[in-house]
Write a protein that holds these residues in place. Sequence first.
Motif, PDB file in Angstrom:
ATOM      1  N   THR A 259       8.412  -1.056   9.705  1.00 32.03           N
ATOM      2  CA  THR A 259       7.781  -1.472  10.960  1.00 32.03           C
ATOM      3  C   THR A 259       6.264  -1.451  10.842  1.00 32.03           C
ATOM      4  N   LYS A 260       5.723  -0.386  10.254  1.00 29.25           N
ATOM      5  CA  LYS A 260       4.268  -0.265  10.105  1.00 29.25           C
ATOM      6  C   LYS A 260       3.718  -1.391   9.221  1.00 29.25           C
ATOM      7  N   LEU A 261       4.417  -1.695   8.137  1.00 32.20           N
ATOM      8  CA  LEU A 261       3.954  -2.757   7.247  1.00 32.20           C
ATOM      9  C   LEU A 261       4.022  -4.111   7.950  1.00 32.20           C
ATOM     10  N   TYR A 262       5.114  -4.338   8.680  1.00 33.22           N
ATOM     11  CA  TYR A 262       5.284  -5.624   9.372  1.00 33.22           C
ATOM     12  C   TYR A 262       4.198  -5.835  10.416  1.00 33.22           C
ATOM     13  N   GLU A 263       3.814  -4.763  11.107  1.00 34.46           N
ATOM     14  CA  GLU A 263       2.731  -4.862  12.090  1.00 34.46           C
ATOM     15  C   GLU A 263       1.414  -5.235  11.408  1.00 34.46           C
ATOM     16  N   LYS A 264       1.274  -4.867  10.159  1.00 35.83           N
ATOM     17  CA  LYS A 264       0.025  -5.112   9.425  1.00 35.83           C
ATOM     18  C   LYS A 264       0.000  -6.485   8.764  1.00 35.83           C
ATOM     19  N   VAL A 265       1.107  -6.897   8.143  1.00 37.95           N
ATOM     20  CA  VAL A 265       1.091  -8.132   7.349  1.00 37.95           C
ATOM     21  C   VAL A 265       1.832  -9.291   7.989  1.00 37.95           C
ATOM     22  N   GLY A 266       2.715  -9.024   8.966  1.00 38.29           N
ATOM     23  CA  GLY A 266       3.470 -10.105   9.591  1.00 38.29           C
ATOM     24  C   GLY A 266       4.338 -10.833   8.578  1.00 38.29           C
ATOM     25  N   LYS A 267       4.502 -12.145   8.812  1.00 41.36           N
ATOM     26  CA  LYS A 267       5.342 -12.956   7.929  1.00 41.36           C
ATOM     27  C   LYS A 267       4.541 -13.839   6.975  1.00 41.36           C
ATOM     28  N   ALA A 268       3.228 -13.736   7.021  1.00 38.55           N
ATOM     29  CA  ALA A 268       2.428 -14.694   6.264  1.00 38.55           C
ATOM     30  C   ALA A 268       1.618 -14.077   5.126  1.00 38.55           C
ATOM     31  N   HIS A 269       1.792 -12.795   4.871  1.00 38.05           N
ATOM     32  CA  HIS A 269       0.939 -12.156   3.871  1.00 38.05           C
ATOM     33  C   HIS A 269       1.746 -11.409   2.821  1.00 38.05           C
ATOM     34  N   VAL A 270       1.312 -11.552   1.601  1.00 37.03           N
ATOM     35  CA  VAL A 270       2.033 -11.017   0.445  1.00 37.03           C
ATOM     36  C   VAL A 270       1.739  -9.532   0.260  1.00 37.03           C
ATOM     37  N   PHE A 271       2.769  -8.799  -0.132  1.00 35.80           N
ATOM     38  CA  PHE A 271       2.610  -7.387  -0.466  1.00 35.80           C
ATOM     39  C   PHE A 271       3.534  -7.072  -1.639  1.00 35.80           C
ATOM     40  N   THR A 272       3.429  -5.869  -2.168  1.00 37.65           N
ATOM     41  CA  THR A 272       4.244  -5.460  -3.313  1.00 37.65           C
ATOM     42  C   THR A 272       5.478  -4.713  -2.841  1.00 37.65           C
ATOM     43  N   LEU A 273       6.642  -5.239  -3.188  1.00 37.02           N
ATOM     44  CA  LEU A 273       7.904  -4.570  -2.901  1.00 37.02           C
ATOM     45  C   LEU A 273       8.303  -3.770  -4.135  1.00 37.02           C
ATOM     46  N   LYS A 274       8.437  -2.457  -3.969  1.00 33.93           N
ATOM     47  CA  LYS A 274       8.794  -1.574  -5.088  1.00 33.93           C
ATOM     48  C   LYS A 274      10.268  -1.224  -4.956  1.00 33.93           C
ATOM     49  N   ILE A 275      11.085  -1.824  -5.826  1.00 33.98           N
ATOM     50  CA  ILE A 275      12.536  -1.662  -5.753  1.00 33.98           C
ATOM     51  C   ILE A 275      12.988  -0.582  -6.732  1.00 33.98           C
ATOM     52  N   GLU A 276      13.564   0.488  -6.176  1.00 34.78           N
ATOM     53  CA  GLU A 276      14.043   1.575  -7.021  1.00 34.78           C
ATOM     54  C   GLU A 276      15.519   1.389  -7.306  1.00 34.78           C
ATOM     55  N   SER A 277      15.904   1.483  -8.582  1.00 39.55           N
ATOM     56  CA  SER A 277      17.305   1.372  -8.991  1.00 39.55           C
ATOM     57  C   SER A 277      17.542   2.253 -10.201  1.00 39.55           C
TER      58      SER A 277
END
Length: 207
Positions: free
Chosen positions: A51-69
């Motif tokens: 939620t915090k990230l979405y409030e900051k970047v919305g749907k139009a801005h790129v960020f790094t998704l760190k996928i743990e597996s």
Amino acid sequence: MSNENQLSVEKRVRVGKGPVRDVRAEGFVPGIYYDAKGENIPVKVREVPLTKLYEKVGKAHVFTLKIESEGQITEKPVFIWQISRHAYKKQIMHVDFYGVDLNKPIRVMVPVNVTGKAPGLILGGVVQIFRDKIELECLPLEIPETVTVDVSSMNINDTVHISSLPLPQGVKAVYGDDNFAVVGVVPPASETEAEAATGEAAPAAGA
């Protein structure tokens, strides 16, 4: 613009309606990472950081998704493609992350922001935003936060069309043959209504 925003998620091993309910019961939001190459990774993420990230970047801005597996972390440049919410709660039910190639242009919708005070306001005009978002094409890390239109020199009946918007180098508007107006200073409502009324009352030809 640097890709400084990050979000950590975990890969989901089990998929389907039952496992998705379990994910939500554990306090996670189920989601999917996918990209143009056909890669699909089911993931889960805590709702508060999402939620915090979405409030900051919305749907139009790129960020790094760190996928743990299995103890390994893979980093993917993404933006949020879709967020689904509960019908009457604030709860996020699902999220889609779309992976991008940082070296290839993409198209995104970016909000329009108006600054300045139009001289036409002194004469009773009204600043009107005809399009609150426009589509832009550029590299993922060059997406501007907003498209800013300065109305400081605009009088009544002046308009700014999409072809004349001030855009950063490397960013272009997508509009085809329709060079539509984005922002304008329109006459006072009373004048517009009076003109409309006069037009409606005009006699038919030959009357």
